[in-house]
Design a protein around this motif. Structure first.
Motif, PDB file in Angstrom:
ATOM      1  N   LYS A   1     -60.722 -53.523  -4.468  1.00 29.11           N
ATOM      2  CA  LYS A   1     -60.053 -52.674  -3.475  1.00 29.11           C
ATOM      3  C   LYS A   1     -60.887 -52.592  -2.198  1.00 29.11           C
ATOM      4  O   LYS A   1     -60.360 -52.627  -1.096  1.00 29.11           O
ATOM      5  CB  LYS A   1     -59.796 -51.278  -4.050  1.00 29.11           C
ATOM      6  CG  LYS A   1     -58.723 -51.239  -5.124  1.00 29.11           C
ATOM      7  CD  LYS A   1     -58.645 -49.853  -5.746  1.00 29.11           C
ATOM      8  CE  LYS A   1     -57.579 -49.768  -6.803  1.00 29.11           C
ATOM      9  NZ  LYS A   1     -57.820 -50.604  -7.977  1.00 29.11           N
ATOM     10  N   ILE A   2     -62.199 -52.501  -2.369  1.00 28.88           N
ATOM     11  CA  ILE A   2     -63.112 -52.398  -1.227  1.00 28.88           C
ATOM     12  C   ILE A   2     -63.191 -53.730  -0.478  1.00 28.88           C
ATOM     13  O   ILE A   2     -62.989 -53.777   0.740  1.00 28.88           O
ATOM     14  CB  ILE A   2     -64.508 -51.930  -1.703  1.00 28.88           C
ATOM     15  CG1 ILE A   2     -64.435 -50.481  -2.222  1.00 28.88           C
ATOM     16  CG2 ILE A   2     -65.544 -52.073  -0.595  1.00 28.88           C
ATOM     17  CD1 ILE A   2     -65.642 -50.045  -3.039  1.00 28.88           C
ATOM     18  N   SER A   3     -63.467 -54.811  -1.193  1.00 28.66           N
ATOM     19  CA  SER A   3     -63.711 -56.095  -0.515  1.00 28.66           C
ATOM     20  C   SER A   3     -62.438 -56.784  -0.039  1.00 28.66           C
ATOM     21  O   SER A   3     -62.452 -57.427   1.009  1.00 28.66           O
ATOM     22  CB  SER A   3     -64.512 -57.038  -1.415  1.00 28.66           C
ATOM     23  OG  SER A   3     -63.778 -57.365  -2.579  1.00 28.66           O
ATOM     24  N   CYS A   4     -61.337 -56.640  -0.755  1.00 31.55           N
ATOM     25  CA  CYS A   4     -60.101 -57.337  -0.364  1.00 31.55           C
ATOM     26  C   CYS A   4     -59.246 -56.527   0.606  1.00 31.55           C
ATOM     27  O   CYS A   4     -58.592 -57.104   1.474  1.00 31.55           O
ATOM     28  CB  CYS A   4     -59.262 -57.669  -1.597  1.00 31.55           C
ATOM     29  SG  CYS A   4     -60.039 -58.818  -2.730  1.00 31.55           S
ATOM     30  N   LEU A   5     -59.215 -55.214   0.447  1.00 27.00           N
ATOM     31  CA  LEU A   5     -58.287 -54.392   1.229  1.00 27.00           C
ATOM     32  C   LEU A   5     -58.978 -53.420   2.189  1.00 27.00           C
ATOM     33  O   LEU A   5     -58.303 -52.761   2.979  1.00 27.00           O
ATOM     34  CB  LEU A   5     -57.374 -53.598   0.285  1.00 27.00           C
ATOM     35  CG  LEU A   5     -56.487 -54.441  -0.626  1.00 27.00           C
ATOM     36  CD1 LEU A   5     -55.788 -53.555  -1.640  1.00 27.00           C
ATOM     37  CD2 LEU A   5     -55.484 -55.241   0.187  1.00 27.00           C
TER      38      LEU A   5
END
Length: 169
Positions: free
Chosen positions: A56-60
């Motif tokens: 969630k942090i790295s992709c979005l």
């Protein structure tokens, strides 16, 4: 294709909406249901399945502080997921979910069947986001299926609400 899904697709087409999904709890079920429909490329831009906090942090672009403060199963996280998906795609509507499918309760004692949703719409450079939390009954896959159907069923509702806000003085 069931009648409900058909009406959602027709709405997307008629309103020239291009959709991106950011799914956690439903793990791609929403995008998969839409991809079953011939011609889906005209209104389905892309789909993200971000199950872990790190994804969630790295992709979005969800903030670690948001997860720490509000929990993974929160409208705050769902909102950041939807807004992040809009920013990194060419879509003008994003639909996201994060929750606890079950069979056990989630972190913080969140009951199984709880799903937080967000719908984000972009017109020009302005993003409007709506969110809500619902609890569904059934086993793990019944919860995921119900959540997928519910998420799609609310696109027209929130799109219309956003249009009304835009036209209000």
């Amino acid at each position: 294709m069931n009648e409900h899904l058909q009406s959602v697709v027709r709405y997307l087409e008629e309103n020239r909406l291009k959709l991106v999904t950011a799914e956690s709890c439903t793990a791609g079920m929403i995008a998969s249901a839409l991809a079953d429909i011939p011609g889906c490329g005209s209104w389905l831009e892309c789909a993200f399945v971000t199950y872990s906090p790190q994804a969630k942090i790295s992709c979005l672009g969800v903030k670690a502080e948001t997860i720490e403060t509000y929990n993974l199963t929160s409208e705050n996280v769902a909102r950041e997921m939807a807004e992040g998906a809009l920013r990194i795609s060419r879509a003008n509507v994003a639909l996201s979910d994060t929750g606890v499918a079950g069979p056990d309760a989630g972190d913080g004692g969140i009951p199984a069947g709880t799903i937080c949703f967000a719908w984000s719409f972009q017109i020009d450079d302005r993003i409007t986001t709506f969110s809500e939390t619902r609890r569904f009954q059934g086993d793990r896959n019944e919860v995921r299926r119900a959540g997928s159907e519910y998420a799609l069923s609310r696109v027209w509702h929130y799109h219309n609400e956003m249009l009304q806000k835009k036209s209000a003085p």
